[in-house]
Design an enzyme around this catalytic site. Structure first.
Site, short mmCIF file in Angstrom:
data_model
loop_
_atom_site.label_atom_id
_atom_site.label_comp_id
_atom_site.label_asym_id
_atom_site.label_seq_id
_atom_site.Cartn_x
_atom_site.Cartn_y
_atom_site.Cartn_z
N ASN A 83 0.86 -1.17 0.00
CA ASN A 83 0.00 0.00 0.00
C ASN A 83 0.91 1.23 0.00
OD1 ASN A 83 0.73 0.59 2.75
ND2 ASN A 83 -0.82 -0.88 3.45
N VAL A 84 0.34 2.41 -0.14
CA VAL A 84 1.18 3.59 -0.30
C VAL A 84 1.99 3.89 0.96
CG1 VAL A 84 -0.07 4.74 -2.15
CG2 VAL A 84 -0.86 5.02 0.19
N LYS A 85 1.47 3.52 2.13
CA LYS A 85 2.22 3.73 3.37
C LYS A 85 3.45 2.83 3.38
CE LYS A 85 1.74 3.61 8.41
NZ LYS A 85 0.82 3.33 9.56
N GLU A 86 3.28 1.56 3.00
CA GLU A 86 4.41 0.63 2.95
C GLU A 86 5.40 1.04 1.88
OE1 GLU A 86 1.90 -3.37 4.34
OE2 GLU A 86 2.00 -2.78 2.23
N ASP A 90 -5.30 -8.99 1.28
CA ASP A 90 -5.30 -10.42 0.97
C ASP A 90 -6.10 -10.70 -0.30
OD1 ASP A 90 -3.91 -10.81 3.35
OD2 ASP A 90 -5.72 -11.28 4.49
#
EC number: 2.7.1.167
Length: 485
Positions: free
Chosen positions: A195-198, A271
């Site tokens: 995701n963009v945070k990761e 998932d």
């Protein structure tokens, strides 16, 4: 869209998700904390188990590899696996760690507290060996591999390197749902889905708009030695930054928006994304097409409460509602537009059906045939004779309704996804351009007499005849009307 012959190996942190529902009506006299009175409980597969469950519910087969303990949670987890016929249990039991269990306590559908029962010990060499052996046993049966990394220890650097190495030797694509900040450990993977945070954390820079997402993706792609990056962006949809391929020196960028909806719970959406992405790609779709399908799948599960999955029917329905379905617009499309639709639909793994006719006065027989045809395919194209064509076939008094009116009525039917016109006496030229997977005609024809049947069969498609509703015809309606005047 049929995933029944597709198998995916899923290795990662398998866990049991427990939910304790109740109500809070008072504060404890022992400490300033709420007292939750439990009214119901349930549990489900979590982590890599939820990835496997998504694959199975979509009709594929998941080979689930992971570590569990020798405890009551493991027994409960195995019981859940036995209830899902599409999951092959390839779990390794370890006496050195508990089965991971996350228990959520909820009041009025809001989490009060969560408890995690898990081990913080690194994976032991003996455990790594057992995991690697299990992967080697099953990997050649599969069309894709998923590394579901929740950072709980199963996917140690040694295990990751071994699995990716085996997959590359066998020519099997590897998809990674990452938790680590250093993406170099995933070197050799086909696609990584942060995701963009990761993504921002791994690249050590912001990733909050398209330009910064692309810049961050370039950084982590170098770390991962050329893996493509699928960045999930919540309400902004997804962006696929595809690694350079043969004949292309630079990355390719594909975006797909999220459809506006009421979001109930994002638990497990990642998932669903990686499960659908790997399953669709393993079934023969490009990464771009697989991304579009996984985006639609994620849209379904976030509208459900709790860790959820979806089935193929729900996925088809979502594709129908989303922009990528490109359904009918209320009038006939040009042949070029129809060809573009067919190309996009086929890229998404959808079965394209085709039928044709004058449809001068729409009646129950027409609707019955179209409805039945639509049940046998994912998208249905209807080719309609123009007015001049109808007059040549039916006589100078026909058609009763003009071409635009006939197309508008047909395009308004739920069973019809695209309407296209043709000026000739037969739709052979249209069929030759569109090359549908299924060609439908009424059972008053013989298969060998169906125009375009040889073209469709030569392209790998089928001709199918559909029973007619007795006593229903436009000619009969016209005659009946004439007796009333």
């Amino acid at each position: 869209m049929d995933f029944s012959s597709t198998r995916v190996l899923c290795i990662g942190d398998v866990m049991l998700d427990r939910f304790m529902h109740g109500s809070v009506e008072r504060i404890s006299p022992e400490a300033p904390v709420p007292v939750l009175r439990i009214t119901s409980t349930h549990s489900m597969l979590g982590g890599a188990g939820n990835v496997a469950h998504n694959i199975a519910d979509l009709g594929g087969t998941a080979i689930l590899v992971g570590l569990i303990g020798h405890d009551d949670t493991a027994i409960a987890l195995r019981t859940h696996l036995e209830r899902v016929p599409g999951i092959v249990n390839a779990l390794v039991e370890s006496p050195h760690r508990p089965t991971i269990c996350k228990t959520r306590f909820l009041a009025a559908q809001q989490q009060v507290v969560r408890t995690d029962d898990e081990s913080h010990l690194p994976t032991q060499p003996a455990e790594e060996m057992l995991l690697q052996t299990m992967v080697a046993t099953h990997i050649t049966e599969c069309g894709a591999v998923i590394l579901s990394d929740y950072g709980k220890g199963v996917l140690s650097p040694a295990v990751i390197k071994h699995v990716i190495g085996l997959a590359r030797q066998a020519g099997i694509p590897v998809f990674v749902d990452p938790k680590r900040l250093d993406f170099s450990v995933y070197a050799g993977a086909t696609c990584i889905t942060p995701n963009v945070k990761e993504l921002s954390a791994a690249a050590h820079q912001r990733a909050d708009d398209e330009a910064s997402v692309i810049a961050a993706a370039r950084i982590v792609m170098q770390q991962a030695e050329g893996a493509s990056i699928l960045a999930t962006r919540s309400e902004k949809g997804m962006m696929l930054i595809e690694a350079p391929a043969e004949g292309r020196d630079d990355i390719a960028i594909h975006t797909v928006p999220a459809r506006a909806r009421e979001v109930f719970d994002v638990s497990g959406a990642g998932d669903t994304v990686i499960a659908t992405l790997a399953l669709a790609h393993a079934s023969g779709l490009t990464l771009e097409s697989a991304m579009r399908i996984s985006n639609a799948a994620a849209g379904v599960v976030v509208s459900k409460a709790g860790t959820a999955t979806l089935n193929v029917d729900e996925l088809r329905a979502e594709l129908d509602e989303s922009a990528i379905s490109n359904g009918s617009t209320g009038s006939a499309r040009s042949l070029g537009e129809a060809r573009s639709l067919v190309k996009k639909w086929k890229q998404l793994g959808l079965t394209v059906g085709f039928t044709n006719g004058c449809f001068d006065i729409l009646h129950a027989g027409h609707v019955s045939l179209l409805n039945e045809a639509r049940t046998r395919c994912d998208r249905l194209i209807v080719a309609v004779n123009t007015d001049a064509s109808v007059s040549r076939l039916k006589g100078p008094t026909r058609p009763i309704n003009g071409f635009e009116d006939r197309c508008t009525v047909l395009a308004g039917l739920r069973s019809v996804d695209c309407v296209v016109g043709f000026q000739e006496d037969t739709p052979l030229s249209v069929i030759s351009v569109l090359l549908p997977d299924r060609l439908f005609k009424g059972a008053d024809y013989r298969e060998e007499d169906v125009v375009g049947g040889d073209v469709v069969r030569a392209a790998g498609g089928k001709v199918e005849l559909i029973d007619l509703v007795p006593g229903r015809s436009t000619t009969g309606i016209v005659k009946k009307i004439s007796t009333l005047t």
